[in-house]
Every structure is written in structure tokens, then in C-alpha cells.
Scaffold this motif. Structure first.
Motif, PDB file in Angstrom:
ATOM      1  N   ALA A 126     -20.679 -38.143 -70.922  1.00 22.63           N
ATOM      2  CA  ALA A 126     -19.323 -37.725 -71.247  1.00 22.63           C
ATOM      3  C   ALA A 126     -19.362 -36.368 -71.928  1.00 22.63           C
ATOM      4  CB  ALA A 126     -18.652 -38.749 -72.165  1.00 22.63           C
ATOM      5  N   SER A 127     -18.249 -35.667 -71.884  1.00 22.97           N
ATOM      6  CA  SER A 127     -18.123 -34.401 -72.600  1.00 22.97           C
ATOM      7  C   SER A 127     -17.470 -34.700 -73.948  1.00 22.97           C
ATOM      8  CB  SER A 127     -17.267 -33.423 -71.795  1.00 22.97           C
ATOM      9  OG  SER A 127     -17.152 -32.189 -72.470  1.00 22.97           O
ATOM     10  N   LEU A 128     -18.256 -34.575 -75.017  1.00 19.01           N
ATOM     11  CA  LEU A 128     -17.776 -34.896 -76.357  1.00 19.01           C
ATOM     12  C   LEU A 128     -17.948 -33.679 -77.274  1.00 19.01           C
ATOM     13  CD1 LEU A 128     -19.456 -38.414 -76.748  1.00 19.01           C
ATOM     14  CD2 LEU A 128     -17.122 -37.924 -75.986  1.00 19.01           C
ATOM     15  N   LYS A 174     -19.729 -30.776 -75.774  1.00 19.17           N
ATOM     16  CA  LYS A 174     -21.103 -30.912 -75.302  1.00 19.17           C
ATOM     17  C   LYS A 174     -21.230 -32.102 -74.353  1.00 19.17           C
ATOM     18  CE  LYS A 174     -23.224 -31.197 -79.261  1.00 19.17           C
ATOM     19  NZ  LYS A 174     -24.323 -31.196 -80.284  1.00 19.17           N
ATOM     20  N   ARG A 175     -22.146 -31.981 -73.408  1.00 18.67           N
ATOM     21  CA  ARG A 175     -22.415 -33.082 -72.487  1.00 18.67           C
ATOM     22  C   ARG A 175     -23.368 -34.051 -73.179  1.00 18.67           C
ATOM     23  NH1 ARG A 175     -23.115 -32.554 -66.115  1.00 18.67           N
ATOM     24  NH2 ARG A 175     -21.435 -31.131 -66.604  1.00 18.67           N
ATOM     25  N   VAL A 176     -22.919 -35.279 -73.370  1.00 20.47           N
ATOM     26  CA  VAL A 176     -23.700 -36.278 -74.089  1.00 20.47           C
ATOM     27  C   VAL A 176     -24.058 -37.409 -73.132  1.00 20.47           C
ATOM     28  CG1 VAL A 176     -23.755 -37.845 -76.061  1.00 20.47           C
ATOM     29  CG2 VAL A 176     -22.471 -35.703 -76.218  1.00 20.47           C
ATOM     30  N   LEU A 177     -25.350 -37.746 -73.081  1.00 18.58           N
ATOM     31  CA  LEU A 177     -25.830 -38.798 -72.192  1.00 18.58           C
ATOM     32  C   LEU A 177     -25.700 -40.159 -72.865  1.00 18.58           C
ATOM     33  CD1 LEU A 177     -29.094 -37.052 -70.884  1.00 18.58           C
ATOM     34  CD2 LEU A 177     -26.711 -36.732 -70.150  1.00 18.58           C
ATOM     35  N   HIS A 204     -23.035 -46.709 -75.340  1.00 13.88           N
ATOM     36  CA  HIS A 204     -23.923 -46.197 -76.390  1.00 13.88           C
ATOM     37  C   HIS A 204     -24.325 -44.787 -75.992  1.00 13.88           C
ATOM     38  CE1 HIS A 204     -27.099 -45.684 -79.270  1.00 13.88           C
ATOM     39  NE2 HIS A 204     -28.006 -45.555 -78.322  1.00 13.88           N
ATOM     40  N   PHE A 205     -23.900 -43.794 -76.783  1.00 15.94           N
ATOM     41  CA  PHE A 205     -24.257 -42.409 -76.508  1.00 15.94           C
ATOM     42  C   PHE A 205     -25.539 -42.052 -77.251  1.00 15.94           C
ATOM     43  CE2 PHE A 205     -19.580 -42.174 -75.801  1.00 15.94           C
ATOM     44  CZ  PHE A 205     -19.628 -41.743 -74.478  1.00 15.94           C
ATOM     45  N   PHE A 206     -26.421 -41.345 -76.560  1.00 17.67           N
ATOM     46  CA  PHE A 206     -27.677 -40.918 -77.163  1.00 17.67           C
ATOM     47  C   PHE A 206     -27.424 -39.637 -77.986  1.00 17.67           C
ATOM     48  CE2 PHE A 206     -29.170 -42.375 -72.724  1.00 17.67           C
ATOM     49  CZ  PHE A 206     -29.025 -43.701 -73.079  1.00 17.67           C
ATOM     50  N   ASN A 207     -27.996 -39.546 -79.140  1.00 17.72           N
ATOM     51  CA  ASN A 207     -27.935 -38.335 -79.964  1.00 17.72           C
ATOM     52  C   ASN A 207     -26.506 -37.880 -80.250  1.00 17.72           C
ATOM     53  OD1 ASN A 207     -30.822 -38.177 -79.818  1.00 17.72           O
ATOM     54  ND2 ASN A 207     -30.610 -37.245 -77.790  1.00 17.72           N
ATOM     55  N   PHE A 208     -25.653 -38.841 -80.595  1.00 16.59           N
ATOM     56  CA  PHE A 208     -24.285 -38.505 -80.975  1.00 16.59           C
ATOM     57  C   PHE A 208     -23.843 -39.460 -82.077  1.00 16.59           C
ATOM     58  CE2 PHE A 208     -19.676 -38.942 -80.742  1.00 16.59           C
ATOM     59  CZ  PHE A 208     -19.285 -37.608 -80.784  1.00 16.59           C
ATOM     60  N   ASP A 209     -23.304 -38.924 -83.171  1.00 18.43           N
ATOM     61  CA  ASP A 209     -22.869 -39.786 -84.264  1.00 18.43           C
ATOM     62  C   ASP A 209     -21.469 -39.423 -84.784  1.00 18.43           C
ATOM     63  OD1 ASP A 209     -23.384 -37.407 -85.486  1.00 18.43           O
ATOM     64  OD2 ASP A 209     -24.916 -38.153 -86.877  1.00 18.43           O
ATOM     65  N   GLU A 263     -32.018 -42.404 -69.776  1.00 17.48           N
ATOM     66  CA  GLU A 263     -32.358 -41.033 -70.170  1.00 17.48           C
ATOM     67  C   GLU A 263     -33.160 -40.339 -69.075  1.00 17.48           C
ATOM     68  OE1 GLU A 263     -32.672 -40.564 -74.933  1.00 17.48           O
ATOM     69  OE2 GLU A 263     -34.211 -41.813 -74.021  1.00 17.48           O
ATOM     70  N   ASP A 264     -34.118 -41.040 -68.515  1.00 19.43           N
ATOM     71  CA  ASP A 264     -34.962 -40.471 -67.476  1.00 19.43           C
ATOM     72  C   ASP A 264     -34.117 -40.099 -66.254  1.00 19.43           C
ATOM     73  OD1 ASP A 264     -37.667 -39.832 -66.493  1.00 19.43           O
ATOM     74  OD2 ASP A 264     -37.314 -41.491 -65.080  1.00 19.43           O
ATOM     75  N   LEU A 265     -33.232 -40.992 -65.868  1.00 22.17           N
ATOM     76  CA  LEU A 265     -32.393 -40.760 -64.686  1.00 22.17           C
ATOM     77  C   LEU A 265     -31.418 -39.607 -64.922  1.00 22.17           C
ATOM     78  CD1 LEU A 265     -30.787 -43.463 -62.520  1.00 22.17           C
ATOM     79  CD2 LEU A 265     -29.358 -41.628 -63.372  1.00 22.17           C
ATOM     80  N   LEU A 266     -30.754 -39.616 -66.074  1.00 25.06           N
ATOM     81  CA  LEU A 266     -29.741 -38.608 -66.356  1.00 25.06           C
ATOM     82  C   LEU A 266     -30.321 -37.216 -66.538  1.00 25.06           C
ATOM     83  CD1 LEU A 266     -27.570 -40.771 -68.760  1.00 25.06           C
ATOM     84  CD2 LEU A 266     -26.880 -39.949 -66.510  1.00 25.06           C
TER      85      LEU A 266
END
Length: 308
Positions: free
Chosen positions: A226-228, A231-234, A256-261, A301-304
Motif C-alpha cells: 500500500a502507499s502510506l 511511501k510504498r509499504v510492503l 500486517h505492514f512490514f517496517n511501518f508503525d 517479503e521475498d515475493l514483493l
């Protein structure tokens, strides 16, 4: 692009009008709109689109329920990208449903300044859907506007249609949905409060409440982004009923977004779906679930990263 929700008081300047619902604005729709742009350029006018809100089926057959591929806002964004000048987003009412095909042309299309109409091969209009492409050709000859009828667009032997894309998504076939749409399918909604169980497990999730008429793909786990905040967040999305924690629970959509809080509560977000990772399943306890979530995250993560 201009969006109007009522007919003009005075006859508009000449235009080409594309008619249809355009749910999903898939490759077939794009071909129709691009043809409309070509006709508009040939005639030296703009391309306008006429769609009804809500979807006519919701008014005519409320008991059936509908599963839309896109929100109205998403449709408008795609139309603007293609080059549409004006979208007439007219309310669909019982009165509109009872408008005859002839009245539809005389009271709606002609006041819009139509000089050419573009429709798909299966377009219907007017009371009881009695109007068809053949009739609109006849009415065009009577009133002096041209008509283009585009035949079905086919990909690998399959007709490109909203119903084909719905079927693919309900089967979890993201690759097929992508190819028919010409882009990644998406799911939009408002972030709402949930049980916060994911946060307790170390996998905080954004619980998304889609509009009631929007299609939700097959239950399971998906690789998404998503664009949050620019930024593009996986991330990874679960569509399911939480069988590990509940015997009976409504279908929920949680990401669950990776590296986003950041705080996403009450925000409208759009999640783009790249691949389905696995079916939903019930786990024998928290540890088994955590092991699978770690595996899902690594795979997503690997796929994205390979895609982006």
C-alpha cells in the motif's frame, strides 16, 4: 477531469459519450474508452462517460447483493488516467429505471451534446433493459449521432469481463485477475479497531472495513502493498474468520505492514494484492501460528521485493 452528478441545464458542447458501468475499469473497458478517445479526436471534441450510482442492480434487485471490483473513486481515478474529460455520475432511481430507451436518448444523451456513442456489445439501457446496441444504432440514425459497438475483448480464449475477474478473485486466482484487469487487484476500506491480538503476537495489523458492496477475495493469506504517508509499504493480508481463536467469527480483512508503525485508524487505505500465499487454516496453538506467520512474512517479503 470534471465529475458532475446532475444533467446540465443547457445543452452541452458536442462530445463523444461512452456508456457502461465500468466496474474495475479492466482491459476491455480500457479498449472501449481508448476507442472513444480516438473518435473524440477524430471529431475534435472531448470524451465524456455516463455512469449511474448506485449500481442499477442494487436498485432493481436489492435482495441479490452485488460484489463490485472497485469503488466509485477508483473508477474515476482510472478514467482520469485514460483521458476522460467529464464523468456524469447520475443517481439511479426507480424513475430512471422506468425511462424508456427512446426517453433515455432524448432526455439524457441529446442534452449532453452527444455526437457519437461508444458501447460494449452487451450494453443494455432503458426500462427493463429493452435498449440494446442495435436499438441505439437506430436511434443514432434518427437523431444524427454515430455509434460504435465494441465486441468482446478476449485473452487466452477467455472474455475479459467484470464477471470473469470476480470469479478469479473468489477462487483466489490473483494471476488471472491481474491479467484481465491489466494491473494488480486492490481492496479499499476504512481502518477500524480490532481485537489487537496481532499486536500482542508481535504482528500488529490494520483491520480494514471495506464498503458493503465491494468484493472480498477468497479467504487466505496474500502478499500485498500500500502507499502510506507517501511511501510504498510492503505487507501481508489475511482474509478470514480467525479459526485459531474463534469457532464462529465474521470474515475480517487484516493487514500486517512490514517496517511501518504509523497510526492508520479511521483512514481510508487501498491495498494492492500481488499473490495469494496460502489457504486460511486453524493452528494448534500460538507457537504453531507464530511459526507460520514468520514463514508467511519471509515468503511475502521475498515475493514483493522481486516485484518492486
Amino acid at each position: 477531469m470534471q465529475v458532475l452528478t446532475s444533467l446540465p441545464i443547457e445543452t452541452k458542447e458536442p462530445c463523444v459519450i461512452a456508456l457502461g458501468n465500468f466496474d474495475g475499469v479492466h482491459l476491455g473497458h480500457r479498449r472501449l474508452l481508448e476507442h472513444g478517445l480516438g473518435q473524440a479526436k477524430r471529431l475534435g471534441v472531448g470524451l465524456d462517460v455516463l455512469i449511474f450510482e448506485p449500481h442499477p442492480l442494487k436498485v432493481l434487485f436489492p435482495e441479490r447483493g452485488i460484489q463490485l471490483l472497485s469503488t466509485t473513486q477508483e473508477r474515476l481515478l482510472h478514467m482520469e488516467e485514460i483521458g476522460v474529460r467529464t464523468v456524469y455520475l447520475l443517481p439511479f432511481t426507480r424513475e430512471m429505471a422506468n425511462t424508456s430507451p427512446e426517453q433515455f436518448v432524448e432526455k439524457i444523451l441529446l442534452p449532453l451534446g452527444v455526437v457519437h456513442v461508444v458501447v460494449g456489445f452487451n450494453y443494455s439501457f432503458g426500462a427493463h433493459g429493452k435498449g440494446n446496441p442495435e436499438l441505439i444504432r437506430t436511434l443514432g440514425q434518427k437523431h444524427g449521432f454515430g455509434v460504435s459497438v465494441l465486441q468482446a475483448q478476449v485473452m487466452d480464449g477467455l472474455i475479459i469481463s467484470s464477471s470473469s475477474i470476480r470469479k478469479a478473485l473468489l477462487q483466489g486466482n490473483i494471476a488471472l485477475a491481474k491479467s484481465l484487469l491489466g494491473r494488480s487487484p486492490c481492496l479499499s476500506g476504512t481502518v477500524v479497531h480490532g481485537e489487537e491480538r496481532g499486536r500482542q503476537l508481535g504482528y500488529p495489523t490494520a483491520n480494514i472495513l471495506p464498503p458493503e458492496d465491494l468484493l472480498i477475495p477468497k479467504r487466505g493469506v496474500y502478499a500485498v502493498w500500500a502507499s502510506l504517508e507517501g511511501k510504498r509499504v510492503l505487507g501481508m493480508m489475511n482474509i478470514g474468520m480467525k479459526p485459531t481463536f474463534h469457532d464462529l467469527y465474521g470474515t475480517i480483512v487484516e493487514v500486517h505492514f512490514f517496517n511501518f508503525d504509523g497510526n492508520l485508524y479511521d483512514r481510508e487505505i487501498t491495498v494492492y494484492i500481488e499473490e495469494r500465499l496460502r489457504d486460511e487454516r486453524k493452528f494448534n496453538g500460538i507457537n504453531e501460528l507464530l511459526f507460520q506467520l514468520k514463514k508467511d512474512k519471509f515468503e511475502a517479503e521475498d515475493l514483493l521485493r522481486g516485484i518492486h
